[in-house]
Design a protein around this motif. Structure first.
Motif, PDB file in Angstrom:
ATOM      1  N   ALA A  42       0.833  -1.210   0.000  1.00 53.83           N
ATOM      2  CA  ALA A  42       0.000   0.000   0.000  1.00 53.83           C
ATOM      3  C   ALA A  42       0.861   1.252   0.000  1.00 53.83           C
ATOM      4  O   ALA A  42       0.568   2.227  -0.719  1.00 53.83           O
ATOM      5  CB  ALA A  42      -0.927  -0.016   1.213  1.00 53.83           C
ATOM      6  N   MET A  43       1.934   1.258   0.783  1.00 53.76           N
ATOM      7  CA  MET A  43       2.832   2.413   0.837  1.00 53.76           C
ATOM      8  C   MET A  43       3.546   2.605  -0.492  1.00 53.76           C
ATOM      9  O   MET A  43       3.666   3.726  -1.003  1.00 53.76           O
ATOM     10  CB  MET A  43       3.822   2.241   1.981  1.00 53.76           C
ATOM     11  N   LEU A  44       4.020   1.503  -1.061  1.00 51.81           N
ATOM     12  CA  LEU A  44       4.672   1.543  -2.369  1.00 51.81           C
ATOM     13  C   LEU A  44       3.723   2.084  -3.431  1.00 51.81           C
ATOM     14  O   LEU A  44       4.087   2.957  -4.238  1.00 51.81           O
ATOM     15  CB  LEU A  44       5.139   0.130  -2.715  1.00 51.81           C
ATOM     16  N   GLN A  45       2.511   1.586  -3.448  1.00 51.16           N
ATOM     17  CA  GLN A  45       1.540   2.026  -4.457  1.00 51.16           C
ATOM     18  C   GLN A  45       1.198   3.503  -4.315  1.00 51.16           C
ATOM     19  O   GLN A  45       0.991   4.195  -5.319  1.00 51.16           O
ATOM     20  CB  GLN A  45       0.282   1.172  -4.362  1.00 51.16           C
ATOM     21  N   ASP A  46       1.133   4.008  -3.073  1.00 47.78           N
ATOM     22  CA  ASP A  46       0.872   5.436  -2.872  1.00 47.78           C
ATOM     23  C   ASP A  46       1.950   6.288  -3.539  1.00 47.78           C
ATOM     24  O   ASP A  46       1.653   7.287  -4.200  1.00 47.78           O
ATOM     25  CB  ASP A  46       0.815   5.755  -1.376  1.00 47.78           C
ATOM     26  N   VAL A  47       3.202   5.900  -3.361  1.00 50.39           N
ATOM     27  CA  VAL A  47       4.309   6.660  -3.952  1.00 50.39           C
ATOM     28  C   VAL A  47       4.266   6.593  -5.472  1.00 50.39           C
ATOM     29  O   VAL A  47       4.403   7.608  -6.166  1.00 50.39           O
ATOM     30  CB  VAL A  47       5.656   6.143  -3.419  1.00 50.39           C
ATOM     31  N   LEU A  48       4.075   5.385  -6.010  1.00 48.35           N
ATOM     32  CA  LEU A  48       4.089   5.221  -7.463  1.00 48.35           C
ATOM     33  C   LEU A  48       2.896   5.894  -8.113  1.00 48.35           C
ATOM     34  O   LEU A  48       3.015   6.475  -9.207  1.00 48.35           O
ATOM     35  CB  LEU A  48       4.128   3.733  -7.814  1.00 48.35           C
ATOM     36  N   ARG A  49       1.745   5.860  -7.462  1.00 45.42           N
ATOM     37  CA  ARG A  49       0.563   6.530  -8.014  1.00 45.42           C
ATOM     38  C   ARG A  49       0.769   8.039  -8.076  1.00 45.42           C
ATOM     39  O   ARG A  49       0.405   8.697  -9.057  1.00 45.42           O
ATOM     40  CB  ARG A  49      -0.660   6.178  -7.167  1.00 45.42           C
ATOM     41  N   GLY A  53       0.907   8.026 -11.816  1.00 43.91           N
ATOM     42  CA  GLY A  53      -0.498   7.822 -12.114  1.00 43.91           C
ATOM     43  C   GLY A  53      -0.914   6.374 -11.888  1.00 43.91           C
ATOM     44  O   GLY A  53      -0.279   5.638 -11.132  1.00 43.91           O
ATOM     45  N   ASP A  54      -1.962   5.950 -12.558  1.00 46.21           N
ATOM     46  CA  ASP A  54      -2.565   4.643 -12.286  1.00 46.21           C
ATOM     47  C   ASP A  54      -1.936   3.482 -13.043  1.00 46.21           C
ATOM     48  O   ASP A  54      -2.376   2.337 -12.908  1.00 46.21           O
ATOM     49  CB  ASP A  54      -4.057   4.691 -12.593  1.00 46.21           C
ATOM     50  N   THR A  55      -0.936   3.734 -13.852  1.00 46.66           N
ATOM     51  CA  THR A  55      -0.294   2.651 -14.592  1.00 46.66           C
ATOM     52  C   THR A  55       1.203   2.896 -14.665  1.00 46.66           C
ATOM     53  O   THR A  55       1.653   4.050 -14.632  1.00 46.66           O
ATOM     54  CB  THR A  55      -0.864   2.525 -16.015  1.00 46.66           C
ATOM     55  N   LEU A  56       1.948   1.802 -14.767  1.00 43.99           N
ATOM     56  CA  LEU A  56       3.397   1.905 -14.957  1.00 43.99           C
ATOM     57  C   LEU A  56       3.780   1.667 -16.420  1.00 43.99           C
ATOM     58  O   LEU A  56       4.950   1.442 -16.722  1.00 43.99           O
ATOM     59  CB  LEU A  56       4.118   0.892 -14.069  1.00 43.99           C
ATOM     60  N   ALA A  57       2.794   1.729 -17.304  1.00 42.87           N
ATOM     61  CA  ALA A  57       3.078   1.562 -18.730  1.00 42.87           C
ATOM     62  C   ALA A  57       4.129   2.580 -19.165  1.00 42.87           C
ATOM     63  O   ALA A  57       4.069   3.752 -18.804  1.00 42.87           O
ATOM     64  CB  ALA A  57       1.803   1.739 -19.546  1.00 42.87           C
TER      65      ALA A  57
END
Length: 251
Positions: A42-49, A53-57
């Motif tokens: 969850a913490m990782l996803q918060d930073v990456l989002r 944004g919503d994809t790492l494409a």
């Protein structure tokens, strides 16, 4: 059900993998450790989002000390073009490869290498660098963080145990030459546990204080370092600051 999926279900794992059939793998101690992985994700996803944004494409990533590949698979499933999962232990490389093949993740590569032996010039740089649960098992955490900086194009996420910090001034050869402490390390002995899959490979572990971690990340070349806040329902060690996740940026 494929033979690969059956092999995953027959084993007890460190992580809960959701398989193509919808079934999930069994985890250590009947799932007692699942909460720490869910909190870190969850913490990782918060930073990456916030960053991408919503994809790492269109992005690439490396997971250093990937263990059984759970976080690497999360990045691959989030749409990253290329994810490289690295671990020093052959059994972890085999586990990650089995998971990769079972989930059909063509964008996930797996290789065996110790963090200190990584050829950063040959590997190039990555939008996302993960270093989760690693540096507090190392006798040279500073060298590992230098490796991480060399590989980072945008953001590196470091998650680690931390020890209480020390502050104050130190006579440095003479009372006339006084230097401030920038942080501290605690020494943990894992020399009798190097056979364990979640322990050091050498047994001598230097665990940083939070102040030391921030100072070192800046000194090895990251331009901005931020503490990642845990969610309200976080695993207790992350909630109370016994473990931390730090986002280090190259801006």
């Amino acid at each position: 059900m494929s033979a690969n999926e059956q092999a995953l279900l027959d084993k007890i794992w460190f992580y809960r993998f959701r398989l193509p059939s919808g079934r999930v793998t069994r985890t250590y101690d009947d799932g007692a450790l699942d909460a720490i992985h869910e909190t870190r994700l969850a913490m990782l996803q918060d930073v990456l989002r916030a960053r991408f944004g919503d994809t790492l494409a269109g992005r690439n990533a490396i997971d250093i000390a990937c263990h059984q590949g759970w976080f690497a698979t999360q990045l691959a499933q989030a749409g990253a073009d290329d994810v490289l999962a690295i671990d020093a232990r052959a059994e972890h490389v085999a586990d990650t490869t089995l998971v990769r093949d079972t989930l059909g993740l063509a964008n996930l590569r797996v290789a065996q290498c110790d963090v200190h032996a990584l050829d950063t010039a040959a590997l190039g740089t990555f939008d996302v660098v993960l270093m989760l649960g690693l540096i507090y098992h190392l006798e040279n955490p500073v060298g590992a963080l230098r490796q991480a900086r060399a590989l980072t194009r945008q953001v590196c996420l470091v998650e680690t145990q931390v020890v209480p910090g020390m502050t104050g001034m130190v006579d440095y050869g003479s009372y006339r030459f006084v230097r401030p402490l920038k942080g501290s390390f605690g020494i943990i002995d894992e020399t009798e546990e190097t056979h364990g899959p979640e322990t050091s490979t050498t047994g001598i572990c230097l665990v940083p204080s939070l102040e030391a971690l921030f100072w070192i990340l800046r000194k090895v070349g990251f331009t901005r370092v931020e503490l990642v806040p845990p969610p309200e329902n976080a695993y207790e060690q992350l909630r109370y600051g016994k473990r931390v996740m730090v986002a280090a940026y190259v801006d």
